[in-house]
Design an enzyme around this catalytic site. Structure first.
Site, short mmCIF file in Angstrom:
data_model
loop_
_atom_site.label_atom_id
_atom_site.label_comp_id
_atom_site.label_asym_id
_atom_site.label_seq_id
_atom_site.Cartn_x
_atom_site.Cartn_y
_atom_site.Cartn_z
N LYS A 1 0.84 -1.20 0.00
CA LYS A 1 0.00 0.00 0.00
C LYS A 1 0.88 1.26 0.00
CE LYS A 1 -3.84 -2.52 1.89
NZ LYS A 1 -4.67 -2.96 2.99
N ASP B 1 -11.47 2.52 2.95
CA ASP B 1 -11.72 1.09 2.75
C ASP B 1 -13.19 0.84 2.39
OD1 ASP B 1 -9.63 -0.71 2.77
OD2 ASP B 1 -9.45 -0.73 4.96
N GLN C 1 -5.12 -1.85 9.12
CA GLN C 1 -4.91 -3.13 8.45
C GLN C 1 -5.56 -4.26 9.28
OE1 GLN C 1 -3.45 -3.65 5.40
NE2 GLN C 1 -4.12 -5.75 5.65
#
Ligand code: NAP
Length: 283
Positions: free
Chosen positions: A51, A118, A95
């Site tokens: 990422k 997200d 995460q």
């Protein structure tokens, strides 16, 4: 035919990089993604590294906050609260999965919908369900881009999604429904799975079971999307038995190099969109 996620992803990142340049010229700053990782899980470390590298590739800023397993949950919560208030931060990502003992929902609920890149929060999922999405969960969003790259008209197709997680299966089903597919969602309690999958024009498998989908479960000419990432004997493999299914499928994604790269591209896209929306709303 293979759906080359790496290739579609490369094209998507070129567009995003251009978007970042335009954003920087217009607003005098660079979009910024903050990533929080707790613990030392090697898979999570790899995802976070990719990422951060993805941000570099499109000239976006990234901030990485690493906490050892055992860190007090309130210390992590306070970092999120600080990032929420920081006007230079456009997206906040925790995460997942978090190590045992942490309250995922508590920490994720601290992220406001405008910085939820997200697409996991209730309002973003709700807007998707209403057919008016704002930020779409990155993996299913990436799958839709891959399906688009085939040039196949999705309207009226029988789509079967195996897996009903909040982050992949459910938003995937909603996106396919919004694209006018007739959608069936299967899960671990589904009866006669093979009878259902054999009717699918489009099959998306997201269960986390190596090589679960066999050739005799697939209709000739189906489009097969393999979301699964499993580590077997040190190698990555999907939820689809590629050798059995590939000869029957009209299009199929490989693992690795299929859905994975697209997930990160859509995260970068969501961060850019969140940055634009925040700047526009500030005016
Ligand atoms: P998850 O939260 O564990 O959900 C798994 C889903 O699969 C559940 O809905 C479960 O049903 C269903 N399932 C499990 N065994 C089944 C079976 N034998 N038959 C039918 N359904 C079954 O997993 P997830 O987060 O959605 O992830 C799924 C896979 O995708 C994992 O391999 C993950 O690593 C991968 N993934 C990849 C990406 C990417 O970027 N490529 C992104 C996210 C996830 P129940 O609900 O009944 O338990």
């Amino acid at each position: 035919m293979l759906i080359l996620g790496k290739e579609v992803s490369r094209e998507t990142r070129i567009e995003i990089k251009q978007g970042v340049e335009d954003f920087s010229k217009k607003y005098g700053r660079v979009p910024c993604l903050a990533v929080i990782i707790v613990g030392e899980d090697p898979a999570s470390q790899t995802y976070v590294r990719n990422k951060v590298l993805g941000c570099e590739e499109v000239s976006m800023k990234s901030l990485k906050y690493e906490f050892p397993n055992g860190t007090n949950q309130e210390d992590i919560a306070n970092t999120i609260r600080t990032l929420v208030k920081d006007d230079n931060v456009d997206g906040i990502l925790v995460q997942l999965p978090l190590p045992k003992g942490y309250d995922e929902k508590y920490l994720l609920d601290l992220i406001p919908e405008t910085k939820d890149v997200d697409g996991f929060c209730a309002s973003n999922i709700g807007l998707l369900a209403l057919g008016t999405p704002r930020t779409i969960s990155c993996t299913p969003f990436g799958v839709m881009r891959l399906l688009k790259s085939t040039g196949v008209d999705l309207a009226g197709k029988n789509a079967v999604v195996i897996g009903r997680s909040n982050t992949v299966g459910k938003p995937m089903a909603m996106l396919l429904l919004n694209a006018n597919c007739t959608v069936t969602v299967c899960h671990s309690k589904t009866q006669n799975l093979k009878e259902i999958t054999k009717n699918a024009d489009i099959l998306v498998v997201a269960i986390g079971r190596p090589k679960f989908l066999k050739g005799d479960m697939v209709k000739d000419g189906a489009i097969v999307i393999d979301v699964g990432i499993n580590r077997v004997d040190g190698h990555l493999c999907g939820d689809v038995d590629f050798d059995e299914v590939e000869p029957k499928a009209s299009f199929i994604t490989p693992v690795p190099g299929g859905v994975g790269p697209m997930t990160i591209s859509m995260l970068l896209y969501n961060t850019l969109m969140a940055a634009i929306a925040r700047e526009e709303n500030a005016r």
